[in-house]
Write a protein that holds these residues in place. Structure first.
Motif, short mmCIF file in Angstrom:
data_model
loop_
_atom_site.label_atom_id
_atom_site.label_comp_id
_atom_site.label_asym_id
_atom_site.label_seq_id
_atom_site.Cartn_x
_atom_site.Cartn_y
_atom_site.Cartn_z
N ARG A 92 -0.73 -5.48 -0.48
CA ARG A 92 -0.78 -4.03 -0.23
C ARG A 92 -0.52 -3.14 -1.41
NH1 ARG A 92 2.65 -6.57 3.03
NH2 ARG A 92 4.60 -6.26 1.67
N THR A 93 -0.80 -3.60 -2.51
CA THR A 93 -0.66 -2.95 -3.80
C THR A 93 -1.60 -1.75 -3.94
OG1 THR A 93 -0.21 -4.90 -4.97
CG2 THR A 93 -0.66 -3.34 -6.23
N ARG A 94 -2.90 -1.93 -3.58
CA ARG A 94 -3.68 -1.06 -3.71
C ARG A 94 -3.39 0.26 -2.71
NH1 ARG A 94 -8.89 -0.21 -5.77
NH2 ARG A 94 -8.92 -2.59 -6.11
N ASP A 95 -3.02 -0.05 -1.46
CA ASP A 95 -2.91 0.83 -0.44
C ASP A 95 -1.45 1.58 -0.79
OD1 ASP A 95 -5.11 0.33 0.89
OD2 ASP A 95 -4.21 -1.23 2.14
N LEU A 96 -0.54 0.86 -1.30
CA LEU A 96 0.92 1.44 -1.86
C LEU A 96 0.69 2.58 -2.55
CD1 LEU A 96 3.24 -1.64 -2.09
CD2 LEU A 96 3.05 0.03 -0.30
N GLY A 97 -0.43 2.50 -3.39
CA GLY A 97 -0.60 3.62 -4.36
C GLY A 97 -0.95 4.86 -3.77
N ASP A 98 -1.41 4.88 -2.61
CA ASP A 98 -1.83 6.17 -1.77
C ASP A 98 -0.61 6.90 -1.16
OD1 ASP A 98 -4.49 5.84 -2.49
OD2 ASP A 98 -4.82 4.61 -0.47
N LEU A 99 0.61 6.22 -1.01
CA LEU A 99 1.73 6.73 -0.37
C LEU A 99 2.08 8.02 -0.92
CD1 LEU A 99 3.73 3.60 0.65
CD2 LEU A 99 2.05 4.79 1.97
N THR A 100 2.58 9.15 -0.38
CA THR A 100 2.98 10.33 -1.05
C THR A 100 4.37 10.76 -0.36
OG1 THR A 100 1.88 11.57 0.71
CG2 THR A 100 0.52 11.32 -1.24
N ALA A 120 8.02 -2.02 6.75
CA ALA A 120 8.23 -0.91 6.50
C ALA A 120 7.23 -0.11 5.68
CB ALA A 120 9.48 -0.54 5.87
N GLN A 121 6.78 -1.00 4.77
CA GLN A 121 5.70 -0.77 3.89
C GLN A 121 4.28 -0.56 4.81
OE1 GLN A 121 5.33 -3.32 0.53
NE2 GLN A 121 7.34 -3.50 0.25
N THR A 122 4.26 -1.42 5.54
CA THR A 122 2.89 -1.62 6.48
C THR A 122 2.96 -0.38 7.45
OG1 THR A 122 3.11 -4.07 6.46
CG2 THR A 122 1.81 -3.04 8.31
N MET A 123 4.02 0.08 7.86
CA MET A 123 4.23 1.12 8.72
C MET A 123 3.66 2.53 7.90
SD MET A 123 7.64 0.50 10.66
CE MET A 123 7.89 2.13 11.69
N ALA A 124 4.10 2.60 6.70
CA ALA A 124 3.98 3.81 5.75
C ALA A 124 2.50 3.67 5.53
CB ALA A 124 4.79 3.64 4.48
N ILE A 125 1.89 2.67 5.24
CA ILE A 125 0.49 2.68 4.94
C ILE A 125 -0.47 3.04 6.43
CG2 ILE A 125 -1.51 1.01 4.42
CD1 ILE A 125 0.42 -0.32 2.42
N ALA A 126 -0.14 2.48 7.52
CA ALA A 126 -0.98 2.66 8.65
C ALA A 126 -0.89 3.87 8.99
CB ALA A 126 -0.26 1.43 9.61
N ALA A 176 6.32 0.14 -8.87
CA ALA A 176 5.09 0.26 -9.97
C ALA A 176 3.86 0.85 -8.84
CB ALA A 176 4.94 -0.93 -10.68
N ALA A 177 3.94 0.25 -7.91
CA ALA A 177 2.49 0.67 -7.25
C ALA A 177 2.55 1.87 -6.58
CB ALA A 177 2.49 -0.49 -6.19
N ILE A 178 4.09 2.48 -6.52
CA ILE A 178 4.04 3.78 -5.52
C ILE A 178 4.17 4.76 -6.45
CG2 ILE A 178 5.30 4.92 -3.59
CD1 ILE A 178 6.00 2.10 -2.48
#
Length: 299
Positions: free
Chosen positions: A225-233, A124-130, A257-259
């Motif tokens: 995925r820590t860095r990419d999770l920080g871009d989720l809105t 699910a995290q991978t989906m949200a990032i992609a 903490a990452a999001i």
């Protein structure tokens, strides 16, 4: 409620079921290693649907009645090498995320609320990032970021899960009951009969050892995925049991903490399962996270 099969352009067939009305906002449920769709209990799915959502559950590739990639043989040695940071996996979490998007495409759903548990949370995290435009909200349960220093397994569960034993039906059921007791919720115990029935259904629907091993390799070789999770809105909630021995609570804390703006719900007495006494809590988390995205639950 009838099982159907989505033939994806990639050549993967996914077996799935839906609950609720197709005109309602969609909640996609993503399961973890070796778990078919039935590990999202039917009554739990109906509880979510009753709040005003179309609920979709499915068998990941290599589980249940979905495509088995038996041409890609793996062994316990491959798992140990991956644990040490060596070797490759036949496929990664990105491929499993693409499968999920392919299922949504099959259903004509462009945007969904995605809920994943354990490996399913990683998918699910991978989906949200992609493709963040396709994930209306995200609920990550009993999962982690991919960073090796968090979300680790406790020593007490490693040996049983790596044991190399004969795995006919009786052996699978016995081992699963034993494993379920190891990782289950001490504060919300599940009876042995429930574990046995679930294990028998899982095996009879097409469990194969190779599928679980390939899932495990996908998890062990996942990126951080820590860095990419920080871009989720999109709205995000993270749920984690404080007694989880399979994915330590540090994984849930690191995810939240990452999001930016993520809700963190830690549950005392919860392990690495979805016990029935907590279903109402899970439904409420899904509904309030979807409401933050503009899809409030039905009153």
């Amino acid at each position: 409620m009838t099982e159907r099969v989505a033939a994806l352009p990639s050549g993967i067939d996914l077996c799935f079921e839906t609950f609720g009305e197709p005109t309602d906002p969609t909640v996609l449920l993503v399961m973890g290693v070796g778990g078919p769709m039935g590990w999202w209990d039917t009554d739990l799915c109906r509880m979510i649907a009753d709040r005003g959502y179309q609920v979709v559950r499915y068998d990941n590739r290599d589980t249940g009645r979905s495509t088995k990639l038996e041409g890609f043989e793996v062994s316990r040695v491959d798992v140990v090498r991956a644990w040490l940071g060596l070797g490759k996996a036949p496929y990664g979490l990105d491929a499993l995320a693409d499968d999920a998007f392919g299922l949504l495409d099959h259903l004509g759903v462009h945007r969904a609320h995605v809920v994943g548990v354990s490996m399913g949370g990683m998918i699910a995290q991978t989906m949200a990032i992609a493709h963040p435009e396709r994930v209306a909200s995200l609920v990550s349960m009993s999962s982690t970021t991919g960073r090796r220093r968090v979300g680790y397994q406790h020593a007490s569960v490693l040996k049983p899960f790596l044991a190399d034993e004969p795995m006919d039906r009786d052996a699978y059921v016995t081992r699963t009951i034993r494993g379920s007791a190891l990782i289950g919720s001490p504060g919300f115990p599940t009876t042995e009969d429930v574990h046995r029935n679930r294990a028998e259904e899982t095996y009879d629907r097409g469990w194969i050892r190779g599928g679980s091993l390939r899932h495990t390799l996908a998890v062990l070789t996942q990126p951080d995925r820590t860095r990419d999770l920080g871009d989720l809105t999109m709205p995000v909630a993270v749920v984690h049991g404080l007694r989880d021995p399979l994915v330590d609570k540090s994984g849930g804390r690191a995810t939240a903490a990452a999001i930016p703006g993520a809700e963190l719900l830690e549950i005392a007495g919860m392990g690495h399962d979805l016990p029935a006494p907590l279903w109402r809590t899970f439904v409420d988390v899904v509904a309030r996270t979807a409401a933050r995205a503009g899809d409030p639950p039905r009153s």
